[in-house]
Design an enzyme around this catalytic site. Sequence first.
Site, short mmCIF file in Angstrom:
data_model
loop_
_atom_site.label_atom_id
_atom_site.label_comp_id
_atom_site.label_asym_id
_atom_site.label_seq_id
_atom_site.Cartn_x
_atom_site.Cartn_y
_atom_site.Cartn_z
N ASP A 141 -39.70 19.52 16.58
CA ASP A 141 -38.44 20.03 17.10
C ASP A 141 -38.14 21.47 16.71
O ASP A 141 -37.36 22.14 17.38
CB ASP A 141 -37.28 19.15 16.61
CG ASP A 141 -37.42 17.71 17.05
OD1 ASP A 141 -38.17 17.48 18.01
OD2 ASP A 141 -36.79 16.83 16.45
N GLU B 100 -33.08 17.98 26.60
CA GLU B 100 -32.18 16.87 26.32
C GLU B 100 -30.86 17.42 25.78
O GLU B 100 -30.85 18.34 24.96
CB GLU B 100 -32.81 15.96 25.26
CG GLU B 100 -33.14 14.60 25.77
CD GLU B 100 -33.71 13.73 24.67
OE1 GLU B 100 -34.02 12.58 24.96
OE2 GLU B 100 -33.85 14.19 23.53
N ARG C 228 -39.74 17.49 42.57
CA ARG C 228 -40.32 16.45 41.73
C ARG C 228 -39.80 16.60 40.31
O ARG C 228 -39.56 17.70 39.83
CB ARG C 228 -41.85 16.55 41.71
CG ARG C 228 -42.50 16.29 43.06
CD ARG C 228 -42.38 14.83 43.48
NE ARG C 228 -43.08 14.57 44.71
CZ ARG C 228 -42.56 14.69 45.92
NH1 ARG C 228 -41.28 15.06 46.05
NH2 ARG C 228 -43.25 14.43 46.99
N VAL D 228 -45.67 12.47 25.02
CA VAL D 228 -46.92 13.23 25.13
C VAL D 228 -46.84 14.50 24.28
O VAL D 228 -47.85 15.02 23.80
CB VAL D 228 -47.20 13.59 26.61
CG1 VAL D 228 -46.22 14.64 27.13
CG2 VAL D 228 -48.63 14.13 26.76
N ARG E 291 -75.42 16.42 9.23
CA ARG E 291 -75.77 17.62 10.00
C ARG E 291 -74.86 18.78 9.64
O ARG E 291 -73.66 18.59 9.42
CB ARG E 291 -75.69 17.32 11.49
CG ARG E 291 -76.08 18.47 12.40
CD ARG E 291 -76.39 17.96 13.80
NE ARG E 291 -77.64 17.20 13.81
CZ ARG E 291 -78.06 16.46 14.85
NH1 ARG E 291 -77.30 16.34 15.92
NH2 ARG E 291 -79.22 15.84 14.80
N MET F 62 -67.04 36.04 17.33
CA MET F 62 -66.87 37.44 17.69
C MET F 62 -65.98 38.14 16.66
O MET F 62 -65.59 37.55 15.67
CB MET F 62 -66.24 37.56 19.08
CG MET F 62 -67.12 37.09 20.20
SD MET F 62 -66.30 37.14 21.81
CE MET F 62 -66.25 38.91 22.11
N GLY F 63 -65.64 39.40 16.94
CA GLY F 63 -64.73 40.14 16.07
C GLY F 63 -65.23 41.49 15.63
O GLY F 63 -64.55 42.19 14.88
N HIS G 12 -68.49 35.08 24.52
CA HIS G 12 -67.29 35.51 25.25
C HIS G 12 -66.34 34.37 25.62
O HIS G 12 -65.28 34.64 26.18
CB HIS G 12 -67.69 36.29 26.50
CG HIS G 12 -68.12 37.69 26.19
ND1 HIS G 12 -69.35 37.99 25.66
CD2 HIS G 12 -67.44 38.87 26.29
CE1 HIS G 12 -69.44 39.29 25.48
NE2 HIS G 12 -68.31 39.85 25.84
N ARG H 49 -63.96 50.24 12.69
CA ARG H 49 -62.89 49.82 13.60
C ARG H 49 -62.08 48.65 13.03
O ARG H 49 -61.81 47.67 13.71
CB ARG H 49 -63.48 49.44 14.96
CG ARG H 49 -64.17 50.59 15.66
CD ARG H 49 -65.14 50.09 16.73
NE ARG H 49 -64.50 49.28 17.72
CZ ARG H 49 -63.95 49.73 18.86
NH1 ARG H 49 -63.96 51.01 19.12
NH2 ARG H 49 -63.41 48.91 19.73
#
Length: 795
Positions: free
Chosen positions: A177, A279, A307, A314, A578, A585-586, A673, A747
């Site tokens: 909430d 609500e 609709r 959910v 395993r 990336m980065g 990507h 960078r």
Amino acid sequence: MHWDAVMAAPTRQDTKKYFENLSGAGKSIAVLTSGGDAQGMNAAVRAVVRMGIYVGAKVYFIHEGYQGMVDGGENIKEATWESVSSMLQVGGTVIGSARCKEFRTHEGRLRAAHNLVQRGITNLCVIGGDGSLTGANLFREEWSGLLDELLEQGLIDEAAASSNSVLHIVGMVGSIDNDFCGTDMTIGTDSALHRIIEVVDAIMTTAQSRHKPKQAAVKISPCSLATWYLALVSALACGADWVFIPEMPPEDGWEENMCQKLSENRADKKRLNIIIVAEGAIDCHNKSITTDYIKDLVVRCLGFDTRVTILGHVQRGGTPSAFDRILASRMGVEAVLALLEASANTPACVVSLVGNQAVRLPLMECVQMTQEVQKAMDEKKFEEAVRLRGRSFENNLNTYKLLSYRKADSDSFNVAVMNVGAPAAGMNAAVRSAVRVGISEGHKMFAVSDGFEGFYKGQIKEIKWGDVGGWTGQGGSLLGTKRTLPAKHMDKIAEQMRIHNINALLVIGGFEAYLGLVELSSARDKYSEFCVPMVMVPATVSNNIPGSDLSIGADTALNAITDTCDRIKQSASGTKRRVFIIETMGGYCGYLASVGGLAAGADAVYIYEEPFDIRDLQANVEHLTEKMKTSIQRGLVLRNENCNENFTTDFIYQLYSEEGRGVFDCRKNVLGHMQQGGAPSPFDRNFGTKIAAKAMQWITRKLKESYKGGKVFANSEDTACLLGMRRRAMVFQPVSQIRDETDFVHRIPKEQWWLKLRPLMKILAKYKTSYDVSDSGQLEHVSRLRPKETDTAAI
């Protein structure tokens, strides 16, 4: 750097404080989840358990919330390191949550106290809503009296009463909430937004495909069983046409206004309208506004096929988002630190998030403020309720209002907006927000396609309100973006600024956007065309922009990483042990690898900012090998793409494969990507929307300040800025001042806040390390004062 070395931090050496001095030896900590379940609760439980065990304390699960505390027995079990393995990605709460009427009675609390004393538990971590936390505080206040009663009844002896004389309480708010005052976000809120936006995006997809006018209609997606925060933020995140929340009752005549707006949108050939209803939504006469009423109104007045979609539970379901896993992990560790530091006089506290910083607040101050919000709502003091909810909610509401109403054209100034650098999810939400806020402020907005390359080629055209409809949920960059820098094309860019009479510039992008703004502002002495307000909004998955803790797109990339890691680990379910080697990336920035590793539960993460050698690699392999000899089935190792030119992903994969032979096998995966693609997360949509709106408001102020003699002239350093989040606030910083903070070769910023999360990640992976807690949450007080409107106001 070895995994057990002290992490570099900007805090001065003489002010550092390490949690090693806060031993948990001889202490017992219990963790419970109470009230409604929320995604991310398991991550919080995991963090409390592992941090507690790490500092030498005994840690207990209390199953089924307060009911389990009252019932005792098998409901209170000691936790082990392995017992919280594989919990991060699981929704809900695996230790159970239940409402408990008995705990509300004195007799129930007496039984609960007896059960805790029997196990020597005097440190309680409660994860739940305001009701659960209020109950915990009452329990703490009664503790001494409860012990006296147990002593009188002969259930405990003097020694037990003496050794358990003080109960310490630390709370974490687990609730979808986000209605608890004192924190910007509660655990579970971001995941609930993910569920809502997934549904709304699906609705939009099917509606956009229908071409008959009476069928291309309004979809009403109420957040029933959700809160006003979810309704408001989901409206921002999906670009809803109308939102109804209790804090903002519509005035008389709202029905006609809404229908008129829907008609205008349909006239602009918009096939779909979204209306969000929370609500408890009411009008100014306290009359309830229901979804059925709105549906009947739209059908009756406009004839649109309508609709209703009710989301219901959910919103509580599914796997937790990356944000909730990171938030819960940080809060869980902070909660243990708070318990270790608590004294007999320390009030029960709640661990909160303000901006990007963890804070501790007195629990009952937060509860009281939360109750004051409800009181203001009951008394119809809506403005007061909004103010009490805090700056985050208030800014969301103000941003929605800015984006909702189109003002009459006045063509005050010409403002250009562009994307520069690699695409990042959320860029389109930022552009949409900038365009609509700009038009609302009376400006004429121009879109520059393909970054600075498109700028010097003259790919500039006016962009209007309806042109950006539906952009919020689109991934990539609809304007087009390139990495080209402006330095070699200054003459042509200045000419285009002159031709189109551009009075201000908003650049949304990554490191090239930052460099581009530095170059433009440096060229002001030569080109008067650049003497206009210019501001950059950071948008890059790498999150490598100096001057900002967060960039648009990074959250979506983190979710892509965690989702993929979850699936990869699940793919090996049922097979032998395993270990997975994942490349992220980065560039040279290790943000995605490190924070993604924290969210996915990585065992090791290799980054450029923390140098490592073959001895470190060997130590990591041996550490993981020992873990895999226990009940642990899966291992996860993340490697930033540019962390080391010699220790490549293939090298690390082969090393782990060889050294782990007979104990585990290895697989590798290069994410590539996919981290840049996909629909933007709710966080990136909302962040992009609000930060771009704030940037446009700054532009308006600077234009007014610099307009003299019939023209705009702005050449001071504070008129070429980067807007970034710094700890608790959004700050406009001159790009000329950020240069000293920048490692231009690699960078990246010279100092990066998230490096302080690295020891936390290692602790949760069972490494011995030092953790600088100088910057951890300190006990503060809830502010009741409205913050001044400045350039540093929190977003």
